[in-house]
Design an enzyme around this catalytic site. Structure first.
Site, PDB file in Angstrom:
ATOM      1  N   HIS A  85      -3.729   4.443   4.570  1.00 20.86           N
ATOM      2  CA  HIS A  85      -4.896   3.560   4.570  1.00 20.86           C
ATOM      3  C   HIS A  85      -6.097   4.263   3.947  1.00 20.86           C
ATOM      4  O   HIS A  85      -6.765   3.725   3.070  1.00 20.86           O
ATOM      5  CB  HIS A  85      -5.205   3.139   6.010  1.00 20.86           C
ATOM      6  CG  HIS A  85      -6.431   2.307   6.146  1.00 20.86           C
ATOM      7  ND1 HIS A  85      -6.507   1.009   5.673  1.00 20.86           N
ATOM      8  CD2 HIS A  85      -7.650   2.572   6.698  1.00 20.86           C
ATOM      9  CE1 HIS A  85      -7.711   0.511   5.931  1.00 20.86           C
ATOM     10  NE2 HIS A  85      -8.423   1.445   6.546  1.00 20.86           N
ATOM     11  N   ARG A 104       0.854  -1.180   0.000  1.00 20.06           N
ATOM     12  CA  ARG A 104       0.000   0.000   0.000  1.00 20.06           C
ATOM     13  C   ARG A 104       0.896   1.238   0.000  1.00 20.06           C
ATOM     14  O   ARG A 104       1.431   1.630   1.019  1.00 20.06           O
ATOM     15  CB  ARG A 104      -0.904  -0.019   1.245  1.00 20.06           C
ATOM     16  CG  ARG A 104      -2.075   0.932   1.160  1.00 20.06           C
ATOM     17  CD  ARG A 104      -2.796   0.998   2.492  1.00 20.06           C
ATOM     18  NE  ARG A 104      -2.014   1.765   3.458  1.00 20.06           N
ATOM     19  CZ  ARG A 104      -1.938   1.483   4.756  1.00 20.06           C
ATOM     20  NH1 ARG A 104      -2.544   0.437   5.239  1.00 20.06           N
ATOM     21  NH2 ARG A 104      -1.230   2.245   5.564  1.00 20.06           N
ATOM     22  N   TYR A 164       3.660   4.912  11.544  1.00 16.89           N
ATOM     23  CA  TYR A 164       3.929   3.481  11.749  1.00 16.89           C
ATOM     24  C   TYR A 164       4.805   2.832  10.671  1.00 16.89           C
ATOM     25  O   TYR A 164       5.068   1.644  10.741  1.00 16.89           O
ATOM     26  CB  TYR A 164       2.615   2.698  11.882  1.00 16.89           C
ATOM     27  CG  TYR A 164       1.651   2.857  10.725  1.00 16.89           C
ATOM     28  CD1 TYR A 164       1.767   2.091   9.566  1.00 16.89           C
ATOM     29  CD2 TYR A 164       0.593   3.771  10.802  1.00 16.89           C
ATOM     30  CE1 TYR A 164       0.884   2.226   8.525  1.00 16.89           C
ATOM     31  CE2 TYR A 164      -0.302   3.912   9.761  1.00 16.89           C
ATOM     32  CZ  TYR A 164      -0.156   3.129   8.625  1.00 16.89           C
ATOM     33  OH  TYR A 164      -1.043   3.277   7.584  1.00 16.89           O
TER      34      TYR A 164
END
Length: 375
Positions: free
Chosen positions: A261, A257, A270
């Protein structure tokens, strides 16, 4: 243990990141026509992702889970199914796969724009509604495929999910039922490394997600999810197996990805930028372009045509979402049950009263403003 059910130690790859071919005895390279069509899909998918992300920033979309970098999975998923018989069960991140099945861009985005329905005719396109809860669509897909099998229909269902969904109970139930009853369904896990901020290492201790298949008595396979040629070949084999009556398959695509998100997520909290940058070299669009250029199947004229088609798609989406919808507040209550309950009637009366009071107050303020201006 049947070794034929075990996935490979390394993911299937047919075109390397530098565009060179990798021979594979089990999975043939799709022909040039199929690869050119897939490249067109990649170009359109990338432009669609970019346009949708821009519409979020403009306030025209409530949210958009981008599949930038995962377009090879999306494009392949749309192309391995029979358009007249098979069904696609997508997740919230699979808009590119949905438009690949012929759903108009504007209708694809209705749910993410915050409207009350899915936006498209699921029967006309054989695409189920996008699923926001994790893994629930897998149960729906298996049930649909089981019903088709009982009717004797020549139907295969492709059920999409992400790595995070494999930690859900619905994933287990769907896999188990599908295998026990030899349901014609293909489970396609797009492993993009993160379930929002949770890395794969906190999802499973298995060697791979594809290894989970053996526990349910079905074959599993791993594929390079940024190699559209490999994804096409592996998924096509799984679809043929299901159509032949040999039951389900679990395919895990290793992809990444590239963006957050959703627009509400800060992925810098993160994951390291260097990690993201490393995947730029594996970009599915650039990889296939390099290969097609090298074999003389792609030139500037074809590139320009594909880019123009992609821009037309983006304009169609932009135009549709820049038009304000005519909304009826009563729709919130009109379609909940066949006969509206007293509780729903009471709630609608409360909302209607609030709307009427707001309109009256607005009218009074406008009247006072006009009166003051005339003095």
């Amino acid at each position: 243990m049947n070794d034929d059910m075990l996935p490979r130690d390394e993911a299937v790859q047919l075109i390397a990141p530098d565009g060179t071919l990798t021979e594979d005895a089990d999975y043939p390279l799709p022909d040039r026509g199929a690869l050119l069509d897939a490249y067109r899909g990649l170009v359109e998918g990338r432009r669609f992702n970019d346009q949708a992300s821009a519409l979020v920033r403009q306030g025209r979309l409530a949210v958009y889970p981008s599949s930038h970098g995962q377009e090879a999975c999306q494009v392949a998923a749309a192309r391995v199914l029979d358009g007249a018989a098979d069904w696609l069960f997508p997740t919230y991140r699979d808009a590119v796969a949905i438009i690949g099945r012929g759903v108009p861009p504007a209708e694809t985005m209705v749910l993410l724009a915050g409207d009350w329905h899915s936006g498209y005719d699921v029967r006309a396109h054989r695409v189920a509604t996008q699923s926001t809860p994790l893994a629930t669509q897998l149960l729906h897909a298996v049930g649909f495929a089981y019903a088709a099998k009982r009717r004797g229909d020549d139907t295969v269902v492709l059920a999409l999910c992400g790595d995070g969904a494999t930690s859900e109970g619905d994933f287990h139930e769907a896999m188990n039922f599908a295998s026990v009853f030899r349901v014609p369904v293909v489970f396609f896990v797009q492993n993009n490394g993160f379930a929002i901020s949770v890395p794969l290492s906190r999802q499973t201790a298995a060697p791979s997600l594809a290894h989970k298949a053996i526990g349910y008595g079905m074959p599993g396979q791993r594929v390079d999810g940024n190699d559209v040629a490999a994804v096409l070949s592996v998924l096509s084999a799984a679809v043929r197996r299901a159509r032949a009556g040999d039951g389900p398959t679990l395919v895990e695509a290793h992809t990444y990805r590239m963006q957050a998100h959703t627009n509400a997520d800060d992925d810098t909290r993160y994951r390291d930028r260097a990690e993201v940058q490393a995947w730029v070299e594996r970009d599915p669009l650039r990889r296939l372009r390099t290969h097609l250029r090298a074999v003389g199947a792609l030139d500037d004229e074809i590139e320009a045509r594909f880019a123009a088609d992609a821009e037309t798609l983006a304009i169609e989406l932009r135009t549709a979402l820049n038009t304000d919808a005519d909304l009826d507040p009563e729709d919130l209550f009109r379609f909940v049950t066949a006969t509206r309950s007293p509780q729903l009637e009471e709630q609608w009366a409360m909302l209607r009263g609030e709307i009427e009071r707001t309109a009256a107050a607005s009218g009074q303020a406008e009247s006072a403003s006009r009166e003051g201006a005339s003095r």
